[in-house]
Design a protein around this motif. Structure first.
Motif, PDB file in Angstrom:
ATOM      1  N   GLN A   1       0.843  -1.184   0.000  1.00  0.00           N
ATOM      2  CA  GLN A   1       0.000   0.000   0.000  1.00  0.00           C
ATOM      3  C   GLN A   1       0.876   1.231   0.000  1.00  0.00           C
ATOM      4  N   ILE A   2       0.265   2.344  -0.347  1.00  0.00           N
ATOM      5  CA  ILE A   2       0.915   3.628  -0.143  1.00  0.00           C
ATOM      6  C   ILE A   2       0.311   4.179   1.135  1.00  0.00           C
ATOM      7  N   TRP A   3       1.155   4.382   2.135  1.00  0.00           N
ATOM      8  CA  TRP A   3       0.698   4.933   3.405  1.00  0.00           C
ATOM      9  C   TRP A   3       0.438   6.426   3.241  1.00  0.00           C
ATOM     10  N   ARG A   4      -0.545   6.940   3.968  1.00  0.00           N
ATOM     11  CA  ARG A   4      -0.861   8.367   3.952  1.00  0.00           C
ATOM     12  C   ARG A   4      -0.865   8.887   5.386  1.00  0.00           C
ATOM     13  N   LEU A   5      -0.112   9.944   5.619  1.00  0.00           N
ATOM     14  CA  LEU A   5      -0.116  10.595   6.924  1.00  0.00           C
ATOM     15  C   LEU A   5      -1.197  11.666   6.912  1.00  0.00           C
ATOM     16  N   THR A   6      -2.164  11.542   7.799  1.00  0.00           N
ATOM     17  CA  THR A   6      -3.242  12.526   7.881  1.00  0.00           C
ATOM     18  C   THR A   6      -2.786  13.722   8.717  1.00  0.00           C
ATOM     19  N   PRO A   7      -3.404  14.875   8.526  1.00  0.00           N
ATOM     20  CA  PRO A   7      -3.057  16.034   9.367  1.00  0.00           C
ATOM     21  C   PRO A   7      -3.225  15.769  10.864  1.00  0.00           C
ATOM     22  N   ASP A   8      -4.273  15.042  11.247  1.00  0.00           N
ATOM     23  CA  ASP A   8      -4.458  14.731  12.676  1.00  0.00           C
ATOM     24  C   ASP A   8      -3.340  13.838  13.204  1.00  0.00           C
ATOM     25  N   ALA A   9      -2.954  12.830  12.415  1.00  0.00           N
ATOM     26  CA  ALA A   9      -1.858  11.949  12.836  1.00  0.00           C
ATOM     27  C   ALA A   9      -0.545  12.720  12.900  1.00  0.00           C
ATOM     28  N   LEU A  10      -0.351  13.676  11.988  1.00  0.00           N
ATOM     29  CA  LEU A  10       0.844  14.525  12.023  1.00  0.00           C
ATOM     30  C   LEU A  10       0.894  15.306  13.330  1.00  0.00           C
ATOM     31  N   ARG A  11      -0.198  15.939  13.686  1.00  0.00           N
ATOM     32  CA  ARG A  11      -0.258  16.714  14.934  1.00  0.00           C
ATOM     33  C   ARG A  11       0.034  15.811  16.149  1.00  0.00           C
ATOM     34  N   ASP A  12      -0.610  14.659  16.191  1.00  0.00           N
ATOM     35  CA  ASP A  12      -0.408  13.746  17.319  1.00  0.00           C
ATOM     36  C   ASP A  12       1.029  13.222  17.365  1.00  0.00           C
ATOM     37  N   ALA A  13       1.601  12.926  16.207  1.00  0.00           N
ATOM     38  CA  ALA A  13       2.968  12.403  16.154  1.00  0.00           C
ATOM     39  C   ALA A  13       3.985  13.441  16.614  1.00  0.00           C
ATOM     40  N   THR A  14       3.822  14.693  16.182  1.00  0.00           N
ATOM     41  CA  THR A  14       4.781  15.721  16.608  1.00  0.00           C
ATOM     42  C   THR A  14       4.654  16.001  18.104  1.00  0.00           C
ATOM     43  N   THR A  15       3.445  15.901  18.635  1.00  0.00           N
ATOM     44  CA  THR A  15       3.252  16.063  20.088  1.00  0.00           C
ATOM     45  C   THR A  15       3.951  14.934  20.837  1.00  0.00           C
ATOM     46  N   LEU A  16       3.805  13.707  20.348  1.00  0.00           N
ATOM     47  CA  LEU A  16       4.494  12.561  20.965  1.00  0.00           C
ATOM     48  C   LEU A  16       6.011  12.721  20.894  1.00  0.00           C
ATOM     49  N   LEU A  17       6.525  13.136  19.734  1.00  0.00           N
ATOM     50  CA  LEU A  17       7.971  13.318  19.593  1.00  0.00           C
ATOM     51  C   LEU A  17       8.490  14.380  20.559  1.00  0.00           C
ATOM     52  N   ALA A  18       7.824  15.514  20.616  1.00  0.00           N
ATOM     53  CA  ALA A  18       8.268  16.584  21.521  1.00  0.00           C
ATOM     54  C   ALA A  18       8.260  16.103  22.965  1.00  0.00           C
ATOM     55  N   GLY A  19       7.224  15.371  23.356  1.00  0.00           N
ATOM     56  CA  GLY A  19       7.153  14.854  24.721  1.00  0.00           C
ATOM     57  C   GLY A  19       8.268  13.880  25.040  1.00  0.00           C
ATOM     58  N   ALA A  20       8.551  12.962  24.112  1.00  0.00           N
ATOM     59  CA  ALA A  20       9.623  11.981  24.336  1.00  0.00           C
ATOM     60  C   ALA A  20      10.979  12.653  24.416  1.00  0.00           C
ATOM     61  N   ILE A  21      11.205  13.624  23.557  1.00  0.00           N
ATOM     62  CA  ILE A  21      12.488  14.331  23.559  1.00  0.00           C
ATOM     63  C   ILE A  21      12.671  15.087  24.871  1.00  0.00           C
ATOM     64  N   LEU A  22      11.622  15.732  25.349  1.00  0.00           N
ATOM     65  CA  LEU A  22      11.720  16.471  26.624  1.00  0.00           C
ATOM     66  C   LEU A  22      11.848  15.534  27.822  1.00  0.00           C
ATOM     67  N   ARG A  23      11.307  14.319  27.722  1.00  0.00           N
ATOM     68  CA  ARG A  23      11.509  13.353  28.814  1.00  0.00           C
ATOM     69  C   ARG A  23      12.975  12.928  28.900  1.00  0.00           C
ATOM     70  N   ASP A  24      13.629  12.829  27.738  1.00  0.00           N
ATOM     71  CA  ASP A  24      15.017  12.374  27.701  1.00  0.00           C
ATOM     72  C   ASP A  24      16.039  13.498  27.881  1.00  0.00           C
ATOM     73  N   HIS A  25      15.640  14.733  27.559  1.00  0.00           N
ATOM     74  CA  HIS A  25      16.561  15.873  27.592  1.00  0.00           C
ATOM     75  C   HIS A  25      15.834  17.048  28.238  1.00  0.00           C
ATOM     76  N   ASP A  26      16.524  17.757  29.093  1.00  0.00           N
ATOM     77  CA  ASP A  26      15.848  18.841  29.800  1.00  0.00           C
ATOM     78  C   ASP A  26      15.503  20.027  28.913  1.00  0.00           C
ATOM     79  N   SER A  27      16.186  20.184  27.792  1.00  0.00           N
ATOM     80  CA  SER A  27      15.866  21.294  26.895  1.00  0.00           C
ATOM     81  C   SER A  27      16.478  21.065  25.518  1.00  0.00           C
ATOM     82  N   ILE A  28      15.901  21.759  24.547  1.00  0.00           N
ATOM     83  CA  ILE A  28      16.407  21.792  23.176  1.00  0.00           C
ATOM     84  C   ILE A  28      16.606  23.267  22.842  1.00  0.00           C
TER      85      ILE A  28
END
Length: 188
Positions: free
Chosen positions: A13-40
């Motif tokens: 299949q060709i996968w499609r990233l939806t705008p909602d999934a994009l928003r949720d994914a970037t929120t998850l990434l930011a949260g994980a990065i901040l859990r591992d590092h005190d700041s960027i």
């Protein structure tokens, strides 16, 4: 001479990233990065595909997003293999820094790590713009199973082509939405 990793395309299949999934994914990434590092201190999006997620992550982290242009594909057609030749344009970033070097943690964001060549090249070429104590982290939305250079963080691992919200959908092929993002994979 090193060979370029080959992107894996199972042609299921060709996968499609939806705008909602994009928003949720970037929120998850930011949260994980901040859990591992005190700041960027810096966020750099690899244009074109990394621009939108970098801006979204930078907004969450309350830092300015910058852009670096990279060209790796020979065109926009689906199922392209990596060329192994990555063209980077760091001049706008260097001008914005105005002779200063980036300190602290520098987060490089892209939409997908296909072969790993772009992340590898950018990590190397950023060195003159970094202070000796700077730490580079990488985050992508999607990681192709054929990548030889892994990002520090990713959301989806894929073995097929991915269509992002900023790309034109193929006229003659159906797409399948990526599943809602659940967790961040840490590769380093």
């Amino acid at each position: 001479m090193a060979t370029t990793a080959r992107r894996v395309f199972e042609h299921q299949q060709i996968w499609r990233l939806t705008p909602d999934a994009l928003r949720d994914a970037t929120t998850l990434l930011a949260g994980a990065i901040l859990r591992d590092h005190d700041s960027i201190q810096h966020v750099i999006g690899i244009a074109n595909g990394g621009t939108a997620p970098a801006r979204m992550i930078a907004s969450t982290l309350s830092v300015k997003a910058r852009t670096v242009r990279a060209q790796h594909n020979s065109g926009d057609a689906t199922y392209q293999q990596a060329t192994g030749k990555v063209a980077l344009d760091l001049d706008p970033l260097a001008r914005a820094l105005n002779g200063r070097r980036m300190h602290g943690r520098v987060l490089v964001v892209d939409d997908i790590c296909g072969s790993g060549a772009t992340l590898h090249r950018l990590h190397h070429d950023l060195a003159p713009l970094l202070s000796p104590s700077a730490q580079v982290l990488t985050a992508v939305l999607c990681l192709n199973t054929g990548a030889s250079t892994l990002p520090d963080y990713s959301i989806w691992t894929v073995s097929d082509w991915v269509l992002f919200p900023w790309e034109k959908p193929p006229a003659d092929q159906d797409t399948t939405p990526l599943p809602p993002p659940q967790e961040v994979a840490r590769h380093a």
